[in-house]
Design an enzyme around this catalytic site. Structure first.
Site, PDB file in Angstrom:
ATOM      1  N   GLY A 115      66.498  49.900  49.730  1.00 46.99           N
ATOM      2  CA  GLY A 115      67.687  50.616  50.159  1.00 46.99           C
ATOM      3  C   GLY A 115      68.787  49.636  50.547  1.00 46.99           C
ATOM      4  O   GLY A 115      68.840  48.524  50.032  1.00 46.99           O
ATOM      5  N   LEU A 116      69.630  50.062  51.470  1.00 44.87           N
ATOM      6  CA  LEU A 116      70.739  49.244  51.941  1.00 44.87           C
ATOM      7  C   LEU A 116      71.605  48.717  50.804  1.00 44.87           C
ATOM      8  O   LEU A 116      71.929  47.538  50.734  1.00 44.87           O
ATOM      9  CB  LEU A 116      70.235  48.066  52.776  1.00 44.87           C
ATOM     10  CG  LEU A 116      69.675  48.406  54.157  1.00 44.87           C
ATOM     11  CD1 LEU A 116      69.245  47.151  54.867  1.00 44.87           C
ATOM     12  CD2 LEU A 116      70.713  49.154  54.982  1.00 44.87           C
ATOM     13  N   CYS A 117      71.891  49.608  49.844  1.00 36.67           N
ATOM     14  CA  CYS A 117      72.791  49.163  48.789  1.00 36.67           C
ATOM     15  C   CYS A 117      73.862  50.227  48.562  1.00 36.67           C
ATOM     16  O   CYS A 117      74.185  50.584  47.435  1.00 36.67           O
ATOM     17  CB  CYS A 117      72.038  48.853  47.508  1.00 36.67           C
ATOM     18  SG  CYS A 117      70.774  50.025  47.090  1.00 36.67           S
ATOM     19  N   GLY A 118      74.397  50.752  49.644  1.00 36.37           N
ATOM     20  CA  GLY A 118      75.502  51.690  49.552  1.00 36.37           C
ATOM     21  C   GLY A 118      75.097  52.966  48.833  1.00 36.37           C
ATOM     22  O   GLY A 118      73.994  53.457  48.997  1.00 36.37           O
TER      23      GLY A 118
END
Lengths: 134, 295
Positions: B89-92
């Site tokens: 995750g953590l990719c907008g």
């Protein structure tokens, strides 16, 4: 000095080689054929086997290919191959050992899916060995 | 004073968050460069393959012997939708956008009365689709063990799709992925794998030979038959590479934003903290002075 042939060796991951060579022997599906400069335009699929590249010296540089496609046009030979291993990197004893392992895997496989996978691997290794012995 | 201590703590935590996002952005930037290089390196093979297939396909067009992979089964009742997302995750909005595109497509198909089957590549897409389409998802292909994406990671996926097609499990196969445009833009794109979408408008291979004609070994049909599955694997490989580049691009942008937001927050908190500190000092002074006056 013989006429030179533009040769490109391409795998899905990158362009392996792009240079002028004297002759390339291609393991075509319908049999091996040598390509020299000025060869007639041809498109041929390849079976698993060895590609031999002659450039200057008497000994060719050989690669194992796991099948693919060769195209000759305008004095340029392009080989598209999925799996490319330099023959010099292959160790006969290691491959024979792997074949024996694979044979055991095929016998021991518990499910059809496993057996099919093991069989594919075994066939693949045998192709490599055949190419190595050629 | 409790309030001052709390503020100090918050500034500290936001600062360390900023350090993390900054580091993640730099990691994503270097991974992005590598991913882009891989996309570039894979281009020659795909381009040549496309050219040869295009010319073979156009010369065989309309003949009865054309392979099913190219012309389809003649029906479009059962659709297979493959959703390629990331493992992390953590990719907008990267995963959410792909899933949104795929979801819309699936809803349209269902509304048109088609049967839809789903395959997820990457567990993030599965997590987002599971609630809605649990019973339609056939499989989740886990790519988390893959460190450096290679052709051998794409091959089994292509082989699986081929096997399903041969078994008559679906008629049309579409793959959803994010096409890498720039670091800031990634376009969610559907790619139709089966029936294969081939540029047949391309000129014939013989065009630049000055009258000479290619010889085909074995026949054109057999070559095409052999090439189409290879082409599928190449397409899947390309999609995975593009997706990887897009993921890193999206992550880089998202982390850049996060770093900037954290910076703004730190500024604001520092301002409040200083005001609070001065107010306390002033208050203490007033207390001392008025205490002295009272004597």
């Amino acid at each position: 000095m013989a006429e030179m042939l533009a040769f490109e060796f391409v795998s899905p991951e990158r362009l392996l080689m792009s240079e002028e060579v004297e002759q390339v022997v291609v393991p075509g599906t319908d049999g091996d054929f040598g390509v020299l400069a000025g060869h007639a335009p041809v498109v041929s699929t390849m079976r698993p086997g060895r590609v031999e590249i002659y450039n200057g010296g008497s000994e060719p540089v050989s690669y194992f290919v796991g099948g693919g496609l060769a195209e000759m046009a305008n004095n340029r030979l392009t080989i598209l191959a999925e799996e490319v291993i330099p023959i010099a990197d292959l160790d006969r004893a290691a491959i024979e050992r792997q074949i024996r392992n694979a044979e055991e895997d095929v016998e021991d496989a518990k499910t059809d899916e496993r057996r099919r996978q093991a069989q594919e691997r075994l066939d693949h290794l045998r192709d490599i060995l055949t190419a190595l012995s050629a | 004073m409790a309030n001052l201590k709390e503020l100090r703590k918050r500034i500290g935590s936001v600062t360390s968050t900023q350090k993390i996002t900054k580091a993640m952005q730099m990691v994503a930037a270097s991974k992005l460069r590598r991913a882009q290089e891989a996309v570039e390196a894979a281009r020659p093979y795909a381009e040549r393959m496309e050219k040869i297939i295009g010319s073979l396909a156009s010369s065989l067009q309309g003949s009865d012997g054309a392979p099913k992979l190219l012309v389809g089964t003649g029906s479009d009742q059962v659709h297979l939708v493959i959703v390629a997302t990331s493992e992390r995750g953590l990719c907008g909005g990267f995963n959410a956008n792909i899933v949104k595109g795929a979801r819309q497509h699936v809803h349209e198909l269902i509304a048109a009365g088609k049967t839809v089957k789903l395959i997820c590549i990457g567990k993030k897409g599965f997590a987002l689709l599971r609630r809605e389409f649990e019973d339609r998802i056939l499989e989740v292909i886990d790519m988390s063990h893959v460190r450096r994406l290679g052709y051998n990671d794409a091959l089994p996926i292509a082989q699986k799709i081929m096997r399903m097609f041969d078994d008559g499990e679906f008629d049309v196969c579409t793959l959803f992925y994010a096409k890498f445009v720039t670091v800031l833009t990634q376009d969610v794109t559907p790619l139709q794998l089966i029936p294969a979408h081939v540029e047949t408008a391309g000129e014939s291979l013989d065009a630049d030979l000055g009258g000479a004609v290619h010889e085909y070994e074995p026949s054109e049909e057999e070559i095409l038959e052999d090439l189409l599955p290879r082409n599928m694997a190449t397409q899947v490989y390309r999609v995975l590479l593009e997706n990887a580049a897009s993921e890193q691009g999206a992550r880089m942008t998202a982390m850049d934003n996060a770093t900037r937001n954290a910076g703004e927050m730190i500024d604001k908190l520092t301002l409040t903290y200083n005001r609070e500190r001065q107010a306390t000092i002033t208050k203490e002074l007033i207390e001392i002075i008025s205490g002295a006056e009272a004597l």
